[in-house]
Design an enzyme around this catalytic site. Structure first.
Site, PDB file in Angstrom:
ATOM      1  N   GLU A 122      -8.025  -5.172  -0.030  1.00  0.00           N
ATOM      2  CA  GLU A 122      -8.532  -5.942  -1.167  1.00  0.00           C
ATOM      3  C   GLU A 122      -8.456  -7.444  -0.921  1.00  0.00           C
ATOM      4  O   GLU A 122      -9.256  -8.211  -1.460  1.00  0.00           O
ATOM      5  CB  GLU A 122      -7.765  -5.587  -2.445  1.00  0.00           C
ATOM      6  N   HIS A 170       0.851  -1.189   0.000  1.00  0.00           N
ATOM      7  CA  HIS A 170       0.000   0.000   0.000  1.00  0.00           C
ATOM      8  C   HIS A 170       0.885   1.236   0.000  1.00  0.00           C
ATOM      9  O   HIS A 170       1.920   1.246   0.649  1.00  0.00           O
ATOM     10  CB  HIS A 170      -0.910   0.013   1.242  1.00  0.00           C
TER      11      HIS A 170
HETATM   12  C1  LIG Z   1      -0.673  -0.720  -3.934  1.00  0.00           C
HETATM   13  C2  LIG Z   1       0.610  -0.436  -4.712  1.00  0.00           C
HETATM   14  C3  LIG Z   1       0.198   0.097  -6.128  1.00  0.00           C
HETATM   15  C4  LIG Z   1       1.443   0.601  -3.994  1.00  0.00           C
HETATM   16  O1  LIG Z   1       2.441   0.999  -4.863  1.00  0.00           O
HETATM   17  P1  LIG Z   1       3.685   1.932  -4.481  1.00  0.00           P
HETATM   18  O2  LIG Z   1       3.504   2.621  -3.205  1.00  0.00           O
HETATM   19  O3  LIG Z   1       3.935   2.763  -5.683  1.00  0.00           O
HETATM   20  O4  LIG Z   1       4.828   0.936  -4.238  1.00  0.00           O
HETATM   21  P2  LIG Z   1       5.739   0.360  -5.374  1.00  0.00           P
HETATM   22  O5  LIG Z   1       4.901  -0.223  -6.476  1.00  0.00           O
HETATM   23  O6  LIG Z   1       6.764   1.390  -5.745  1.00  0.00           O
HETATM   24  O7  LIG Z   1       6.418  -0.806  -4.582  1.00  0.00           O
HETATM   25  C5  LIG Z   1       7.646  -0.699  -3.855  1.00  0.00           C
HETATM   26  C6  LIG Z   1       8.396  -1.996  -4.058  1.00  0.00           C
HETATM   27  O8  LIG Z   1       7.633  -3.073  -3.511  1.00  0.00           O
HETATM   28  C7  LIG Z   1       7.258  -3.987  -4.551  1.00  0.00           C
HETATM   29  N1  LIG Z   1       5.859  -4.342  -4.349  1.00  0.00           N
HETATM   30  C8  LIG Z   1       4.845  -3.514  -3.983  1.00  0.00           C
HETATM   31  N2  LIG Z   1       3.704  -4.210  -3.875  1.00  0.00           N
HETATM   32  C9  LIG Z   1       4.002  -5.476  -4.170  1.00  0.00           C
HETATM   33  C10 LIG Z   1       3.234  -6.654  -4.248  1.00  0.00           C
HETATM   34  N3  LIG Z   1       1.925  -6.633  -3.996  1.00  0.00           N
HETATM   35  N4  LIG Z   1       3.850  -7.798  -4.598  1.00  0.00           N
HETATM   36  C11 LIG Z   1       5.169  -7.816  -4.846  1.00  0.00           C
HETATM   37  N5  LIG Z   1       5.952  -6.727  -4.795  1.00  0.00           N
HETATM   38  C12 LIG Z   1       5.376  -5.576  -4.477  1.00  0.00           C
HETATM   39  C13 LIG Z   1       7.458  -3.228  -5.856  1.00  0.00           C
HETATM   40  O9  LIG Z   1       7.724  -4.111  -6.926  1.00  0.00           O
HETATM   41  C14 LIG Z   1       8.626  -2.351  -5.533  1.00  0.00           C
HETATM   42  O10 LIG Z   1       9.780  -3.127  -5.587  1.00  0.00           O
HETATM   43  P3  LIG Z   1      11.205  -2.441  -5.993  1.00  0.00           P
HETATM   44  O11 LIG Z   1      11.475  -1.406  -4.937  1.00  0.00           O
HETATM   45  O12 LIG Z   1      12.148  -3.587  -5.997  1.00  0.00           O
HETATM   46  O13 LIG Z   1      10.993  -1.843  -7.342  1.00  0.00           O
HETATM   47  C15 LIG Z   1       1.431  -1.720  -4.877  1.00  0.00           C
HETATM   48  O14 LIG Z   1       1.819  -2.206  -3.599  1.00  0.00           O
HETATM   49  C16 LIG Z   1       0.699  -2.811  -5.657  1.00  0.00           C
HETATM   50  O15 LIG Z   1       0.698  -2.787  -6.898  1.00  0.00           O
HETATM   51  N6  LIG Z   1       0.051  -3.793  -4.944  1.00  0.00           N
HETATM   52  C17 LIG Z   1      -0.724  -4.804  -5.594  1.00  0.00           C
HETATM   53  C18 LIG Z   1      -2.075  -4.240  -6.050  1.00  0.00           C
HETATM   54  C19 LIG Z   1      -3.055  -4.020  -4.888  1.00  0.00           C
HETATM   55  O16 LIG Z   1      -3.185  -4.860  -4.000  1.00  0.00           O
HETATM   56  N7  LIG Z   1      -3.761  -2.857  -4.941  1.00  0.00           N
HETATM   57  C20 LIG Z   1      -4.787  -2.514  -3.949  1.00  0.00           C
HETATM   58  C21 LIG Z   1      -4.348  -1.385  -3.065  1.00  0.00           C
HETATM   59  S1  LIG Z   1      -5.555  -1.084  -1.796  1.00  0.00           S
END
Ligand SMILES: CC(C)(COP(=O)(O)OP(=O)(O)OC[C@H]1O[C@@H](n2cnc3c(N)ncnc32)[C@H](O)[C@@H]1OP(=O)(O)O)[C@@H](O)C(=O)NCCC(=O)NCCS
Length: 361
Positions: free
Chosen positions: A307, A252
């Site tokens: 979720e 998140h």
């Molecule tokens: C929610 C979300 C978009 C937040 O994104 P964010 O704050 O931009 O964080 P990032 O995408 O930059 O993630 C940071 C790191 O953790 C990793 N990461 C984040 N969520 C992850 C997940 N669910 N599974 C695996 N790796 C994950 C990213 O790949 C990134 O790795 P890196 O630093 O090696 O590149 C992201 O965690 C995600 O896509 N989760 C899955 C979708 C989801 O459950 N969405 C509902 C949210 S309520």
């Protein structure tokens, strides 16, 4: 300095809600949302978010009556939906219906317009679900609450008390969540002095994306991949992580600890007397995934998000996975509306800056 994704950038002052990502706490107008989800109805919490105070019993009767009156589908929307191709997704149909309401709305937006949208969302969604499958829509039942009526319109049956409690908890816990992408989109559109339906169309477009409202569907797919594989769950998950896949339902932008909504939903499900076997599998898998994410992504503080258990609620209610994101909108329309009203009360148009990196020719 560029902040990708506007991370950490403050774009508004709000009295509607607070997301404390470090402590894992969510407040609605000062009240703990997890407690509200277990003790209050959809109508009470929606009133709280819109008006700033919990309703008195007279307020609640009047608000509930207004929602019931306004949830009847106008003929214009029914005609519109009859003209749409069956192939349209529920989110597209919902956005199209909201868009068609523009002619009646003006600036500044009003609570009456907001209540109209809150009341209509379940009816539009259920109509489209039924109609696109060639099924009749049940006759409205004025005895049912907002949540039970939504379930009834979708399924044709009235929910058991445990199902009603689980769906209410989910809808209350997802009504509002600070400056997420769809809420920000709504505020940006509203800041141009555009009308409420236009702002909500912007929000619906943002909500449709898989990184926002589309996640529960991905969670079910993840659970299915793990359950149907012949290899053991840890092997399957490691393969996904090795391939750089994100595991849906985890991580998140704001919560760097457990998402309190996930914990509250897990509690409600544990108490609700539903299929505890499925729930136990989900709890077990949550622990495994949390461990693997800590190993693969050290320091990123990736925990379960709402979720993950939303998918469990939808599964327990036997709701089709296509209905997940629209159902999220049934609750989030309350938060969007409250934010648009707040934006309009003290408006300044959003106009951020950029860094040009295109060079000169
Ligand atoms: C929610 C979300 C978009 C937040 O994104 P964010 O704050 O931009 O964080 P990032 O995408 O930059 O993630 C940071 C790191 O953790 C990793 N990461 C984040 N969520 C992850 C997940 N669910 N599974 C695996 N790796 C994950 C990213 O790949 C990134 O790795 P890196 O630093 O090696 O590149 C992201 O965690 C995600 O896509 N989760 C899955 C979708 C989801 O459950 N969405 C509902 C949210 S309520």
């Amino acid at each position: 300095m560029l902040k990708r994704g506007l991370e950490g950038v403050i774009v508004a002052e709000t009295a509607i809600g607070d997301v404390d990502g470090q402590r894992g706490q969510l407040l609605y107008r000062g009240y703990n949302a997890a407690n509200l989800a277990e003790t209050k109805s959809f109508e009470e919490v929606a009133f709280l978010l819109l008006y700033g105070e919990l309703p008195t019993s007279e307020d609640l009767s009047a608000f509930s009556a207004e929602l019931k009156e306004k949830r009847i589908l106008p003929k214009s929307l029914e005609t519109l939906m009859h003209s749409l191709p069956y192939s349209l997704s529920i989110m597209d149909a919902l956005r199209t219906c909201v868009s068609s309401l523009n002619s009646t709305a003006t600036w500044p937006p009003t609570k009456a317009e907001a209540i109209q949208l809150i009341a209509l969302f379940p009816t539009i969604i259920a109509f489209w679900v039924r109609h696109s499958k060639g099924e009749a829509v049940p006759t409205p039942d004025p005895t049912l609450s907002h949540v039970d009526h939504y379930f009834y319109l979708l399924t044709g049956g009235k929910p058991e008390p445990a199902q009603s409690a689980a769906l209410t908890a989910y809808l209350v816990l997802t009504m509002e969540h600070g400056m997420n992408a769809s809420t920000f989109a709504a505020r940006v559109v509203s800041s141009t002095e555009s009308d409420l339906p236009s702002a909500i169309c912007g929000a619906l477009g943002a909500m449709k994306g898989p990184l926002h409202g589309g996640a529960p569907t991905g969670v079910l797919q993840l659970l299915k991949d793990v359950q149907t594989a012949s290899d053991d769950p840890e092997f399957v998950l490691r393969k996904k992580l090795d391939a750089g896949e994100k595991l849906m339902g985890f991580g998140h932008r704001v919560y760097k600890t457990y998402d309190p909504r996930a914990v509250a939903l897990r509690n409600v499900l544990q108490k609700s007397g539903g299929d505890q076997h499925v729930l136990q599998d989900a709890v077990h898998l949550e622990a495994l995934i949390t461990k693997l994410l800590a190993e693969y992504k050290p320091g990123r503080k990736l925990h379960v998000n709402v979720e993950y258990y939303a998918a469990a609620v939808m599964d327990a209610l036997a709701l089709d996975s296509d209905w997940f994101t629209p159902t999220f909108c049934v609750s989030r329309i309350v938060g969007w509306s409250a934010h648009v009203l707040e934006q309009a009360a003290d408006n300044r148009i959003f106009r951020p800056s950029q860094t040009y990196v295109g060079g000169v020719r």
